[in-house]
Design a protein around this motif. Structure first.
Motif, PDB file in Angstrom:
ATOM      1  N   SER A   8      17.613  20.839 -39.602  1.00  0.00           N
ATOM      2  CA  SER A   8      16.328  21.052 -38.954  1.00  0.00           C
ATOM      3  C   SER A   8      15.184  20.538 -39.823  1.00  0.00           C
ATOM      4  O   SER A   8      14.237  19.913 -39.318  1.00  0.00           O
ATOM      5  CB  SER A   8      16.133  22.541 -38.662  1.00  0.00           C
ATOM      6  N   GLU A   9      15.267  20.782 -41.124  1.00  0.00           N
ATOM      7  CA  GLU A   9      14.226  20.325 -42.035  1.00  0.00           C
ATOM      8  C   GLU A   9      14.205  18.804 -42.138  1.00  0.00           C
ATOM      9  O   GLU A   9      13.134  18.187 -42.192  1.00  0.00           O
ATOM     10  CB  GLU A   9      14.427  20.954 -43.411  1.00  0.00           C
ATOM     11  N   VAL A  10      15.395  18.212 -42.157  1.00  0.00           N
ATOM     12  CA  VAL A  10      15.483  16.748 -42.198  1.00  0.00           C
ATOM     13  C   VAL A  10      14.868  16.148 -40.937  1.00  0.00           C
ATOM     14  O   VAL A  10      14.100  15.170 -40.988  1.00  0.00           O
ATOM     15  CB  VAL A  10      16.948  16.290 -42.356  1.00  0.00           C
ATOM     16  N   ALA A  11      15.177  16.739 -39.781  1.00  0.00           N
ATOM     17  CA  ALA A  11      14.642  16.246 -38.510  1.00  0.00           C
ATOM     18  C   ALA A  11      13.119  16.373 -38.477  1.00  0.00           C
ATOM     19  O   ALA A  11      12.423  15.455 -38.031  1.00  0.00           O
ATOM     20  CB  ALA A  11      15.261  17.018 -37.348  1.00  0.00           C
ATOM     21  N   ALA A  12      12.607  17.500 -38.959  1.00  0.00           N
ATOM     22  CA  ALA A  12      11.154  17.707 -38.981  1.00  0.00           C
ATOM     23  C   ALA A  12      10.485  16.697 -39.905  1.00  0.00           C
ATOM     24  O   ALA A  12       9.408  16.162 -39.594  1.00  0.00           O
ATOM     25  CB  ALA A  12      10.839  19.128 -39.426  1.00  0.00           C
ATOM     26  N   ASN A  13      11.125  16.418 -41.030  1.00  0.00           N
ATOM     27  CA  ASN A  13      10.590  15.440 -41.975  1.00  0.00           C
ATOM     28  C   ASN A  13      10.573  14.040 -41.360  1.00  0.00           C
ATOM     29  O   ASN A  13       9.589  13.296 -41.497  1.00  0.00           O
ATOM     30  CB  ASN A  13      11.435  15.440 -43.255  1.00  0.00           C
ATOM     31  N   HIS A  14      11.645  13.684 -40.669  1.00  0.00           N
ATOM     32  CA  HIS A  14      11.715  12.377 -40.018  1.00  0.00           C
ATOM     33  C   HIS A  14      10.644  12.237 -38.943  1.00  0.00           C
ATOM     34  O   HIS A  14      10.004  11.185 -38.816  1.00  0.00           O
ATOM     35  CB  HIS A  14      13.099  12.166 -39.399  1.00  0.00           C
ATOM     36  N   ARG A  15      10.449  13.295 -38.158  1.00  0.00           N
ATOM     37  CA  ARG A  15       9.438  13.254 -37.098  1.00  0.00           C
ATOM     38  C   ARG A  15       8.044  13.065 -37.697  1.00  0.00           C
ATOM     39  O   ARG A  15       7.249  12.258 -37.210  1.00  0.00           O
ATOM     40  CB  ARG A  15       9.493  14.536 -36.275  1.00  0.00           C
ATOM     41  N   GLN A  16       7.764  13.797 -38.766  1.00  0.00           N
ATOM     42  CA  GLN A  16       6.462  13.678 -39.411  1.00  0.00           C
ATOM     43  C   GLN A  16       6.258  12.274 -39.962  1.00  0.00           C
ATOM     44  O   GLN A  16       5.167  11.689 -39.842  1.00  0.00           O
ATOM     45  CB  GLN A  16       6.328  14.714 -40.532  1.00  0.00           C
ATOM     46  N   ARG A  17       7.304  11.715 -40.558  1.00  0.00           N
ATOM     47  CA  ARG A  17       7.200  10.359 -41.096  1.00  0.00           C
ATOM     48  C   ARG A  17       6.976   9.333 -39.990  1.00  0.00           C
ATOM     49  O   ARG A  17       6.232   8.351 -40.168  1.00  0.00           O
ATOM     50  CB  ARG A  17       8.459  10.025 -41.907  1.00  0.00           C
ATOM     51  N   LEU A  18       7.593   9.562 -38.846  1.00  0.00           N
ATOM     52  CA  LEU A  18       7.392   8.660 -37.718  1.00  0.00           C
ATOM     53  C   LEU A  18       5.952   8.725 -37.204  1.00  0.00           C
ATOM     54  O   LEU A  18       5.358   7.693 -36.867  1.00  0.00           O
ATOM     55  CB  LEU A  18       8.373   8.985 -36.593  1.00  0.00           C
ATOM     56  N   LEU A  19       5.393   9.925 -37.147  1.00  0.00           N
ATOM     57  CA  LEU A  19       4.000  10.059 -36.714  1.00  0.00           C
ATOM     58  C   LEU A  19       3.068   9.374 -37.711  1.00  0.00           C
ATOM     59  O   LEU A  19       2.114   8.689 -37.313  1.00  0.00           O
ATOM     60  CB  LEU A  19       3.631  11.539 -36.568  1.00  0.00           C
ATOM     61  N   GLU A  20       3.342   9.556 -38.998  1.00  0.00           N
ATOM     62  CA  GLU A  20       2.529   8.891 -40.018  1.00  0.00           C
ATOM     63  C   GLU A  20       2.718   7.379 -39.947  1.00  0.00           C
ATOM     64  O   GLU A  20       1.760   6.614 -40.117  1.00  0.00           O
ATOM     65  CB  GLU A  20       2.906   9.412 -41.405  1.00  0.00           C
ATOM     66  N   GLY A  21       3.967   6.953 -39.676  1.00  0.00           N
ATOM     67  CA  GLY A  21       4.226   5.527 -39.524  1.00  0.00           C
ATOM     68  C   GLY A  21       3.472   4.940 -38.352  1.00  0.00           C
ATOM     69  O   GLY A  21       2.919   3.840 -38.426  1.00  0.00           O
ATOM     70  N   ARG A  41       9.425   0.769 -39.834  1.00  0.00           N
ATOM     71  CA  ARG A  41       9.223   0.176 -41.157  1.00  0.00           C
ATOM     72  C   ARG A  41       8.200   0.992 -41.959  1.00  0.00           C
ATOM     73  O   ARG A  41       8.407   1.284 -43.137  1.00  0.00           O
ATOM     74  CB  ARG A  41       8.767  -1.270 -41.030  1.00  0.00           C
ATOM     75  N   GLU A  42       7.104   1.356 -41.315  1.00  0.00           N
ATOM     76  CA  GLU A  42       6.092   2.177 -41.989  1.00  0.00           C
ATOM     77  C   GLU A  42       6.647   3.549 -42.358  1.00  0.00           C
ATOM     78  O   GLU A  42       6.309   4.121 -43.393  1.00  0.00           O
ATOM     79  CB  GLU A  42       4.870   2.349 -41.084  1.00  0.00           C
ATOM     80  N   ALA A  43       7.510   4.092 -41.492  1.00  0.00           N
ATOM     81  CA  ALA A  43       8.060   5.430 -41.714  1.00  0.00           C
ATOM     82  C   ALA A  43       9.258   5.424 -42.655  1.00  0.00           C
ATOM     83  O   ALA A  43       9.690   6.488 -43.121  1.00  0.00           O
ATOM     84  CB  ALA A  43       8.479   6.043 -40.375  1.00  0.00           C
ATOM     85  N   ALA A  44       9.805   4.235 -42.922  1.00  0.00           N
ATOM     86  CA  ALA A  44      10.991   4.095 -43.778  1.00  0.00           C
ATOM     87  C   ALA A  44      12.178   4.871 -43.211  1.00  0.00           C
ATOM     88  O   ALA A  44      12.884   5.591 -43.922  1.00  0.00           O
ATOM     89  CB  ALA A  44      10.691   4.539 -45.207  1.00  0.00           C
ATOM     90  N   VAL A  45      12.361   4.745 -41.889  1.00  0.00           N
ATOM     91  CA  VAL A  45      13.527   5.340 -41.230  1.00  0.00           C
ATOM     92  C   VAL A  45      14.144   4.269 -40.339  1.00  0.00           C
ATOM     93  O   VAL A  45      13.573   3.190 -40.155  1.00  0.00           O
ATOM     94  CB  VAL A  45      13.156   6.583 -40.388  1.00  0.00           C
ATOM     95  N   THR A  49      16.867   6.599 -35.769  1.00  0.00           N
ATOM     96  CA  THR A  49      16.126   7.840 -36.010  1.00  0.00           C
ATOM     97  C   THR A  49      14.926   7.945 -35.074  1.00  0.00           C
ATOM     98  O   THR A  49      14.620   9.020 -34.554  1.00  0.00           O
ATOM     99  CB  THR A  49      15.652   7.914 -37.472  1.00  0.00           C
ATOM    100  N   PHE A  50      14.257   6.813 -34.834  1.00  0.00           N
ATOM    101  CA  PHE A  50      13.129   6.815 -33.892  1.00  0.00           C
ATOM    102  C   PHE A  50      13.575   7.343 -32.539  1.00  0.00           C
ATOM    103  O   PHE A  50      12.931   8.224 -31.953  1.00  0.00           O
ATOM    104  CB  PHE A  50      12.548   5.412 -33.739  1.00  0.00           C
ATOM    105  N   TYR A  51      14.681   6.822 -32.033  1.00  0.00           N
ATOM    106  CA  TYR A  51      15.137   7.200 -30.696  1.00  0.00           C
ATOM    107  C   TYR A  51      15.741   8.608 -30.653  1.00  0.00           C
ATOM    108  O   TYR A  51      15.959   9.146 -29.561  1.00  0.00           O
ATOM    109  CB  TYR A  51      16.118   6.165 -30.165  1.00  0.00           C
ATOM    110  N   GLU A  52      15.983   9.190 -31.796  1.00  0.00           N
ATOM    111  CA  GLU A  52      16.404  10.593 -31.823  1.00  0.00           C
ATOM    112  C   GLU A  52      15.222  11.519 -31.543  1.00  0.00           C
ATOM    113  O   GLU A  52      15.401  12.678 -31.159  1.00  0.00           O
ATOM    114  CB  GLU A  52      17.014  10.937 -33.185  1.00  0.00           C
ATOM    115  N   HIS A  53      14.005  10.993 -31.726  1.00  0.00           N
ATOM    116  CA  HIS A  53      12.801  11.811 -31.540  1.00  0.00           C
ATOM    117  C   HIS A  53      11.950  11.370 -30.350  1.00  0.00           C
ATOM    118  O   HIS A  53      11.303  12.209 -29.710  1.00  0.00           O
ATOM    119  CB  HIS A  53      11.953  11.769 -32.816  1.00  0.00           C
TER     120      HIS A  53
END
Length: 204
Positions: A8-21, A41-45, A49-53
């Motif tokens: 859950s924490e990893v998913a939340a971190n990825h989502r936040q990075r995508l928003l920042e990206g 590329r900006e999110a470094a994922v 991972t994008f399509y998971e969110h």
């Protein structure tokens, strides 16, 4: 820590990075020219991972709009200081709000203009954000929470008039965008304060 909590924490971190990206990508390229490849590329994922969110780039923009709106409301809430008079609190809150927007001119253009190009979903997320600000205004002004020195109204501020204030401030920002003054949004503090004072003044 359980595996479920870690996931859950990893998913939340990825989502936040995508928003920042997304925010970084549109700040440098604009929404129309931003691709999912730019975002990941900006999110470094990964693209996976994008399509998971998110299903689409538009979904990511809608989520970014909601996150940015919550941050803006938090700025307004944080500016309420019970030790200060009403007028001082209003000035501080407005200056903080426009200062927050002024920090990301390209992002402001995206969130205030391009969100409307997403059709019904864009209008809906914008409406929800406006409703949250209206609810905050009504709580602060009618309830007098933390508002030392506020002028007591004979009748409560109506939801319609609160929405008129929010809409008026949004129009001031849109006009500044059209006039290429997004880097000087602090100049809107004075007219926004004047509008709020006029609406919160008793008519009778």
């Amino acid at each position: 820590m359980t595996q479920a909590l870690q996931d859950s924490e990893v998913a939340a971190n990825h989502r936040q990075r995508l928003l920042e990206g997304m925010a970084h990508a549109v700040a440098s390229r604009g929404y129309a020219d931003t691709t999912i490849a730019d975002i990941v590329r900006e999110a470094a994922v990964s693209r996976r991972t994008f399509y998971e969110h998110f299903n689409t780039k538009a979904d990511c923009l809608l989520a970014l709009y909601e996150a940015a709106s919550r941050s803006a409301l938090a700025v307004l809430r944080g500016a309420i200081d019970p030790a200060r008079d009403w007028q001082e609190q209003v000035e501080k809150a407005m200056a903080a709000y426009f200062g927050c927007l002024e920090q990301s001119p390209m992002l402001v253009r995206t969130l205030f203009v391009e969100i409307l190009g997403l059709g019904a979903e864009g209008l809906a997320v914008r409406r929800r954000a406006n409703e949250d600000v209206v609810a905050f205004m009504l709580q602060m002004i009618n309830g007098g929470h933390g508002m030392r020195g506020i002028h007591r109204r004979r009748t409560p501020l109506s939801r319609e008039m609160a929405m008129a204030v929010v809409g008026g401030i949004n129009e001031l920002v849109l006009q500044a965008i059209e006039d290429e003054r997004v880097d000087r949004l602090q100049e809107l503090t004075a007219p926004a304060i004047a509008l709020l004072r006029a609406v919160t003044r008793d008519a009778g």
